[in-house]
Scaffold this motif. Structure first.
Motif, PDB file in Angstrom:
ATOM      1  N   GLU A 305      -0.602  20.127  -0.745  1.00  0.00           N
ATOM      2  CA  GLU A 305      -0.981  19.598   0.567  1.00  0.00           C
ATOM      3  C   GLU A 305      -0.067  20.057   1.696  1.00  0.00           C
ATOM      4  O   GLU A 305      -0.393  19.906   2.870  1.00  0.00           O
ATOM      5  N   GLU A 306       1.087  20.604   1.339  1.00  0.00           N
ATOM      6  CA  GLU A 306       1.960  21.159   2.371  1.00  0.00           C
ATOM      7  C   GLU A 306       1.352  22.449   2.931  1.00  0.00           C
ATOM      8  O   GLU A 306       1.479  22.761   4.118  1.00  0.00           O
ATOM      9  N   LEU A 307       0.696  23.175   2.046  1.00  0.00           N
ATOM     10  CA  LEU A 307       0.151  24.480   2.408  1.00  0.00           C
ATOM     11  C   LEU A 307      -1.013  24.301   3.387  1.00  0.00           C
ATOM     12  O   LEU A 307      -1.929  23.525   3.139  1.00  0.00           O
ATOM     13  N   GLY A 308      -0.927  25.005   4.508  1.00  0.00           N
ATOM     14  CA  GLY A 308      -1.978  24.900   5.510  1.00  0.00           C
ATOM     15  C   GLY A 308      -1.869  23.652   6.378  1.00  0.00           C
ATOM     16  O   GLY A 308      -2.723  23.406   7.220  1.00  0.00           O
ATOM     17  N   SER A 309      -0.810  22.852   6.177  1.00  0.00           N
ATOM     18  CA  SER A 309      -0.722  21.600   6.947  1.00  0.00           C
ATOM     19  C   SER A 309      -0.354  21.870   8.400  1.00  0.00           C
ATOM     20  O   SER A 309      -0.820  21.190   9.301  1.00  0.00           O
ATOM     21  N   VAL A 310       0.481  22.866   8.656  1.00  0.00           N
ATOM     22  CA  VAL A 310       0.827  23.249  10.030  1.00  0.00           C
ATOM     23  C   VAL A 310       0.390  24.691  10.294  1.00  0.00           C
ATOM     24  O   VAL A 310      -0.085  25.014  11.363  1.00  0.00           O
ATOM     25  N   TYR A 311       0.568  25.512   9.272  1.00  0.00           N
ATOM     26  CA  TYR A 311       0.288  26.947   9.425  1.00  0.00           C
ATOM     27  C   TYR A 311      -0.776  27.426   8.450  1.00  0.00           C
ATOM     28  O   TYR A 311      -0.631  27.257   7.241  1.00  0.00           O
TER      29      TYR A 311
END
Ligand code: TPP
Ligand code: MG
Length: 566
Positions: A305-311
């Motif tokens: 869930e970190e992946l794609g959360s901001v970038y």
């Protein structure tokens, strides 16, 4: 049939099942049965002087070893004191388990003495918060706590232990040791990564985050070498590649080398392995644009869930660090002739950035803080663990110190003051064969300086350097930038730190001149080695020396000039 055991006994046995050798804490009457079970156990229980110190020690232990740091505190006031360590473990993604003695179920929900609902209190800053209400379920809860704390993106777990549950008895078998779970990339993703890298002209590798266990660091070093990648480390994960390594080009954090910042911005392919790409690592989200960065971003992280959360990346891969590092080390290298030269160029920029800064070059400052760091590197071994908390003094370490490799740095990415001293003591207690050095500010030191008593009690010979500029310097710096000349709430009148150290039974010296530091450090080193007791060197210096780049006076003058123009 298993024998009947109290809740406290089942809990301590469960900790042993999962390999716990050391725990930190402050006692409370709410968990006497656990204390009693610890009495006959092989687990070393380090008694702290404040729960903030205990929680920081557990967090630092988790950071250093990758095993969950264990902390025991009492309800209400104990838990609130410990919360800073939980927040740190959350933002730093450190495995940790905080146990809190809780009001018995007979009184719960009446706002009984020191009662707090921990699910609500820690909801936003722990991976999992719960309460164990039945002794027979302790093995299940503890096994899950270890799983959760160490799997995916590691982090803190909080378990409340009602007093009546701890003294109740149950006949229950122990669980098996936990087994941390990490995702892994597949071969199609590695092929895609390889093809993106092969088409690059100006790639950059950025390492960060937790979980670099086993051979992960040496594997990733091999990947960097084979593909001639200039390699930087994220804020306070500066030790993932030994800073002396030919591919290491600097840290992407506060006070970043402007030339490195430009390299990150201008990279056509950015391979970020492990870091969260948070505010401090992206210079306030300016090195990469959100949501679509101009660089082709390959982001690899242990938490899906970190992946794609901001970038949004070109390629997002959910993987643990040892898993991806091994696959990349085994990947057949690409033709790096387009960018091969950048490694040396970036390394030369780092070397220039680490030269003695102009503010010392006129030789007028009685105490040259750059030289202090040079002396530290000359005297102490390369595998020294360097810890710090928050404050401008930390920039002398982050910019000029050459970190040895994983884990030679313990520092809070959440910028928690008061971290360095307990982290240093925990490191020395856990790995007594290594030299441990703590950098602390005068404000910073006073937030957990009481733990010096813990260091003396457990014979932890850590060397602590207190950077005494008589102020909360970071805040003063911001003040001079935004409200020039209006000093408010940032001045400090301090004790004599060296005398204070001696009162604890530690070694203490004050240094005010450059030439006096090296012999003082040698005396501190000799003392800590021969006595196994801590030593403090207080550096007393002019607060005007606020950063390697600019004095407070310059910052104020520039701000006043800008205000006049506006
Ligand atoms: C627990 C905590 N409280 C407050 C702050 C805000 N803060 C950040 S740096 C700083 C001053 C640090 O002073 P000191 O340790 O003396 O270091 P210096 O900046 O003077 O080198 C403060 C108050 C913080 N980061 N953490
Ligand atoms: Mg200070």
């Amino acid at each position: 049939m298993p024998t009947s055991r109290s809740g406290g006994q089942i809990l301590v046995d469960a900790l042993k099942t999962h390999g716990v050798e050391i725990a930190f804490g402050v006692p409370g009457e709410s968990y006497l049965d656990v204390l009693d079970a610890l009495h006959d156990s092989s687990i070393r229980f380090i008694i702290n002087r404040q729960e903030g110190g205990a929680a920081f020690m557990a967090e630092a232990y988790g950071k250093l070893t990758g095993q969950p740091g264990i902390c025991f505190v009492t309800r209400g006031p104990g838990a609130t004191n410990a919360s800073i360590g939980v927040h740190t473990a959350y933002q730093d993604s450190t495995p940790m388990i905080l146990f809190i003695g809780q009001v018995g179920n007979d009184f719960i929900d009446r706002e009984a003495f020191q009662e707090i609902d921990y699910r609500r209190m820690f909801g936003q800053m722990a991976k999992w918060v719960t309460q164990i209400d039945r002794a027979e379920r302790i093995p299940e809860y503890i096994a899950r706590a270890f799983q959760v704390a160490t799997s995916g993106r590691p982090g803190p777990v909080v378990l409340a232990l009602p007093e009546d549950m701890l003294i109740s008895r149950a006949e229950v078998p122990d669980a098996k040791p936990y087994c941390a779970i990490q995702a892994s990339a597949n071969s199609a993703q590695i092929a895609q990564l390889r093809s993106i890298l092969a088409s690059a002209k100006n790639p950059l590798l950025l390492l960060g985050g937790p979980g670099w266990l086993g051979d992960a660091c040496s594997d990733i070093a091999r990947f960097a070498e084979q593909n001639h990648l200039p390699t930087a480390c994220a804020f306070r994960f500066q030790d993932l590649l030994a800073n002396s390594h030919p591919n290491y080009i600097g840290d992407v954090g506060i006070g970043i080398n402007p030339k490195l910042a430009a390299r990150v911005k201008n990279a056509d392919v950015l391979i970020a392995i492990g870091p969260r790409l948070g505010e401090m690592t992206t210079s306030g989200y300016t090195l990469l644009n959100s949501p679509v960065p101009s660089q082709k971003l390959i982001h690899i992280h242990s938490h899906a869930e970190e992946l794609g959360s901001v970038y949004q990346g070109e390629l997002l891969i959910n993987s643990g660090m040892p898993q991806i590092a091994k696959m990349l080390a085994d990947m057949s290298p690409v033709d790096a002739s387009a960018w091969q030269h950048t490694v040396q160029e970036a390394k030369a920029e780092l070397a220039a950035f680490q030269q003695e800064p102009p503010i010392f070059q006129d030789g007028k400052a009685p105490l040259n803080l750059w030289q202090v760091v040079q002396d530290v590197m000359e005297v102490l071994p390369r595998d020294t663990i360097l810890t710090n908390g928050a404050g401008n003094y930390a920039s002398w370490a982050h910019r000029f110190y050459c970190y040895g490799g994983r884990r030679s740095q313990l520092a809070p990415t959440n910028g928690a003051m008061g971290y360095g001293v307990p982290a240093g003591i925990a490191a020395k207690i856990s790995q007594p064969q290594r030299t441990v050095l703590t950098f602390s500010g005068d404000g910073d030191y006073m937030m957990n300086g009481q733990e010096l008593a813990t260091a003396v009690q457990y014979k932890a010979g850590v060397i602590i350097i207190v950077f005494n500029n008589q102020m909360y310097g970071t805040i003063r710096m911001h003040q001079e930038r935004d409200y020039p000349g209006r000093v408010s709430g940032t001045q400090l009148h301090n004790p004599d730190f060296a005398a204070l150290a001696r009162a604890y039974g530690a070694h203490g010296e004050v240094v005010e001149k450059t030439a006096d530091f090296l012999p003082a450090l040698q005396r501190a080193q000799a003392f800590t080695q021969s006595q196994q007791l801590p030593a403090i060197i207080e550096l007393r210096y002019d607060g005007n020396l606020i950063t390697p780049n600019a004095t407070l006076e310059t910052i104020r003058k520039n701000a006043e000039a800008a205000q006049k123009k506006a």
